[in-house]
Design an enzyme around this catalytic site. Structure first.
Site, short mmCIF file in Angstrom:
data_model
loop_
_atom_site.label_atom_id
_atom_site.label_comp_id
_atom_site.label_asym_id
_atom_site.label_seq_id
_atom_site.Cartn_x
_atom_site.Cartn_y
_atom_site.Cartn_z
N PRO A 9 0.79 -1.23 0.00
CA PRO A 9 0.00 0.00 0.00
C PRO A 9 0.83 1.28 0.00
O PRO A 9 1.87 1.36 0.66
CB PRO A 9 -0.82 -0.10 1.29
CG PRO A 9 -0.11 -1.10 2.13
CD PRO A 9 0.53 -2.06 1.17
N ASN A 10 0.34 2.23 -0.76
CA ASN A 10 0.88 3.59 -0.87
C ASN A 10 2.17 3.69 -1.68
O ASN A 10 2.67 4.78 -1.91
CB ASN A 10 1.08 4.23 0.53
CG ASN A 10 -0.21 4.27 1.30
OD1 ASN A 10 -1.21 4.79 0.81
ND2 ASN A 10 -0.23 3.70 2.50
N ARG A 17 5.12 11.05 -2.39
CA ARG A 17 4.82 10.70 -1.00
C ARG A 17 6.04 10.93 -0.11
O ARG A 17 7.08 10.28 -0.32
CB ARG A 17 4.43 9.22 -0.97
CG ARG A 17 4.32 8.63 0.40
CD ARG A 17 4.29 7.12 0.35
NE ARG A 17 4.06 6.59 1.66
CZ ARG A 17 4.33 5.35 2.03
NH1 ARG A 17 4.84 4.49 1.16
NH2 ARG A 17 4.10 4.95 3.25
N TYR A 22 11.19 8.93 1.28
CA TYR A 22 11.19 7.92 0.20
C TYR A 22 11.82 8.39 -1.10
O TYR A 22 11.94 7.62 -2.05
CB TYR A 22 9.74 7.47 -0.06
CG TYR A 22 9.11 6.82 1.16
CD1 TYR A 22 9.62 5.63 1.66
CD2 TYR A 22 8.02 7.40 1.81
CE1 TYR A 22 9.07 5.02 2.78
CE2 TYR A 22 7.45 6.80 2.93
CZ TYR A 22 7.98 5.62 3.41
OH TYR A 22 7.43 5.02 4.51
N ASN A 73 8.17 -5.71 -1.12
CA ASN A 73 8.07 -4.53 -0.27
C ASN A 73 6.61 -4.47 0.17
O ASN A 73 5.75 -3.93 -0.53
CB ASN A 73 8.47 -3.25 -1.00
CG ASN A 73 8.49 -2.05 -0.05
OD1 ASN A 73 8.05 -2.16 1.10
ND2 ASN A 73 9.01 -0.93 -0.52
N ALA A 76 3.31 -1.00 4.67
CA ALA A 76 2.77 -1.04 6.04
C ALA A 76 2.33 -2.44 6.45
O ALA A 76 2.34 -2.77 7.65
CB ALA A 76 1.62 -0.06 6.15
N GLU A 97 12.65 -9.74 1.64
CA GLU A 97 11.93 -8.57 2.16
C GLU A 97 12.76 -7.32 1.87
O GLU A 97 13.94 -7.28 2.19
CB GLU A 97 11.73 -8.71 3.68
CG GLU A 97 11.12 -7.47 4.31
CD GLU A 97 10.98 -7.58 5.83
OE1 GLU A 97 11.26 -8.64 6.41
OE2 GLU A 97 10.59 -6.55 6.43
N HIS A 99 12.81 -2.81 1.76
CA HIS A 99 12.22 -1.50 2.08
C HIS A 99 13.14 -0.41 1.54
O HIS A 99 14.36 -0.57 1.56
CB HIS A 99 12.09 -1.31 3.59
CG HIS A 99 11.26 -2.37 4.23
ND1 HIS A 99 9.89 -2.37 4.16
CD2 HIS A 99 11.61 -3.48 4.91
CE1 HIS A 99 9.43 -3.45 4.77
NE2 HIS A 99 10.45 -4.15 5.24
N ARG A 106 13.50 4.31 12.22
CA ARG A 106 12.27 5.10 12.21
C ARG A 106 11.42 4.78 13.45
O ARG A 106 11.96 4.33 14.46
CB ARG A 106 11.52 4.86 10.89
CG ARG A 106 12.36 5.28 9.67
CD ARG A 106 11.61 5.08 8.38
NE ARG A 106 10.40 5.90 8.33
CZ ARG A 106 9.39 5.69 7.47
NH1 ARG A 106 9.49 4.72 6.57
NH2 ARG A 106 8.32 6.45 7.49
C1 DQA Z 1 8.40 0.93 3.55
C2 DQA Z 1 8.53 1.09 5.07
C3 DQA Z 1 7.20 0.85 5.76
O1 DQA Z 1 7.34 1.01 7.17
C4 DQA Z 1 6.16 1.82 5.27
O2 DQA Z 1 4.91 1.52 5.84
C5 DQA Z 1 6.08 1.90 3.78
C6 DQA Z 1 7.29 1.82 2.98
C7 DQA Z 1 9.70 1.30 2.80
O3 DQA Z 1 9.84 0.88 1.66
O4 DQA Z 1 10.55 2.01 3.35
O5 DQA Z 1 5.01 2.13 3.22
O6 DQA Z 1 8.11 -0.43 3.27
#
Ligand code: DQA
Length: 145
Positions: A9-10, A17, A22, A73, A76, A97, A99, A106
């Protein structure tokens, strides 16, 4: 080798964003870079994004027999989704995994990953380059290096 990249998501909002966290690179630009690198490594990739947990679970389930590795990725859902964790464990496909941000530097709620234990390993904090590192790790899941 067939590798499935899944984005949670997002991540469709990358570029606009919270750029201080990011960066300004869009998901489409990341995908293009991953595709270039994958072609050099001789890997086939599929690259998807969803804001829906259930859709991501279905994609992981459907990956069985079609993909050799997943680069995930989960955004959240990393911190909340037992369903995604169970799906990864159920299909048994090697999963990396990733990110963009360093989740450990964080907020505390980002320090815990519910999927980490069922993944081969975790890559975080390298911005878009985390995707390239994830690709390399996926290509090497056969342990040749
Ligand atoms: C994320 C880190 C997560 O905590 C966050 O919710 C994201 C992006 C990252 O790529 O840094 O949406 O996965």
């Amino acid at each position: 080798m067939n590798i499935l990249f899944l984005n949670g998501p997002n991540l469709n909002l990358l570029g606009q964003r919270q750029p201080e966290i990011y960066g300004r690179t869009t998901l489409a630009e990341i995908e293009a870079t991953v595709r270039l690198r994958a072609a050099k490594l001789g890997a086939e990739i599929d690259f998807r994004q969803s804001n829906l947990e259930g859709e991501m679970v279905e994609w992981v389930q459907q990956a069985q027999g079609k993909f050799d590795a997943l680069v995930l990725n989960a955004a959240a859902y990393t911190h909340t989704s037992i369903a995604l964790r169970d799906a990864i464990a159920a299909v048994g496909i090697p999963t990396i995994e990733i990110h963009l941000s360093n989740v450990h530097s964080r907020e505390e709620f980002r320090h815990r990953s519910l999927i980490a234990a069922v993944c081969r390993g975790q890559i975080c904090g390298f911005g878009p380059f985390s995707y390239i590192l994830g690709l390399e790790a996926a290509v090497n899941t056969n342990g040749k290096l």
